[in-house]
Design a protein around this motif. Structure first.
Motif, short mmCIF file in Angstrom:
data_model
loop_
_atom_site.label_atom_id
_atom_site.label_comp_id
_atom_site.label_asym_id
_atom_site.label_seq_id
_atom_site.Cartn_x
_atom_site.Cartn_y
_atom_site.Cartn_z
N ILE A 173 42.66 31.41 64.01
CA ILE A 173 42.73 31.34 62.60
C ILE A 173 44.03 31.16 62.42
O ILE A 173 44.29 30.12 61.47
CB ILE A 173 42.20 32.66 61.91
N ASN A 174 44.98 31.92 62.86
CA ASN A 174 46.38 31.50 62.68
C ASN A 174 46.94 30.12 63.11
O ASN A 174 47.64 29.42 62.12
CB ASN A 174 47.18 32.41 63.37
N THR A 175 46.32 29.58 64.01
CA THR A 175 46.35 28.15 64.48
C THR A 175 45.94 27.12 63.77
O THR A 175 46.51 26.24 63.37
CB THR A 175 46.13 28.13 66.00
N LEU A 176 44.73 27.58 63.19
CA LEU A 176 44.17 26.56 62.13
C LEU A 176 44.87 26.42 60.90
O LEU A 176 45.21 25.31 60.36
CB LEU A 176 42.68 26.97 61.97
N THR A 177 45.29 27.58 60.59
CA THR A 177 46.16 27.63 59.17
C THR A 177 47.54 26.79 59.28
O THR A 177 48.01 26.27 58.43
CB THR A 177 46.45 29.16 58.97
N ASP A 178 48.07 26.91 60.65
CA ASP A 178 49.59 26.33 60.83
C ASP A 178 49.17 24.81 60.99
O ASP A 178 49.99 24.03 60.58
CB ASP A 178 49.91 26.73 62.28
#
Length: 129
Positions: free
Chosen positions: A118-123
Motif C-alpha cells: 500500500i505504501n509503494t502504491l501510494t508513492d
C-alpha cells in the motif's frame, strides 16, 4: 483487517484520475519494483511480485469519490479502495484503504507485506506524471 496508506496530493484533476483508474493496463505503472508478471483482463488484472503468490484483482467500481479493486479469487475476501477527493481543478487528494477478512494466522503473515505494498502504491501514484 484494515490498513491505510497516507493521504497524498496528486497533480491531476479528479476526472483525469478516475479515467486513469478505470483502465486495467494503467495499474502496471503503480506496481512495486519487484513486479515479475502483469497481465490485464477485461475487468481487472493479475500480477506477481517477487517472493509472493500471484494476485488477481477486478476493478469493481470507479466513480468520482473512489476506485475499488476486489479480489478475483473466492478464497480471498478483500478490497483495496482509493478514495478520491478533489482539492481544485488540478489537484486531488488520494488515500489507499485496504479491508480484508482473514483468519489470525493469515493476518499475521500478510499484514506487513500488505502495508508495504500500500505504501509503494501510494508513492507511485503520488509520483505519477
Amino acid at each position: 483487517m484494515n490498513l491505510e496508506g497516507r493521504k497524498i496530493i496528486v497533480n491531476k484533476s479528479s476526472k483525469e484520475l478516475v479515467e486513469l483508474l478505470k483502465s486495467p493496463e494503467n495499474y502496471k505503472d503503480f506496481m512495486p519494483d519487484g513486479l515479475q508478471k502483469f497481465e490485464t483482463r477485461e475487468d481487472g488484472f493479475k500480477f506477481g511480485l517477487q517472493g509472493m503468490p500471484e494476485i488477481a484483482l477486478k476493478i469493481d467500481e470507479v466513480n468520482d469519490q473512489k476506485a475499488v479493486l476486489k479480489s478475483a479469487s473466492s478464497s480471498l475476501d478483500f478490497a483495496l479502495t482509493a478514495t478520491i477527493n478533489p482539492i481544485n481543478e488540478n489537484q486531488t487528494e488520494v488515500q489507499m484503504l485496504f479491508e480484508g477478512k482473514f483468519n489470525p494466522f493469515i493476518k499475521m503473515m500478510v499484514e506487513k507485506p500488505l502495508q508495504n505494498f500500500i505504501n509503494t502504491l501510494t508513492d507511485k501514484i503520488e509520483a505519477y506524471k
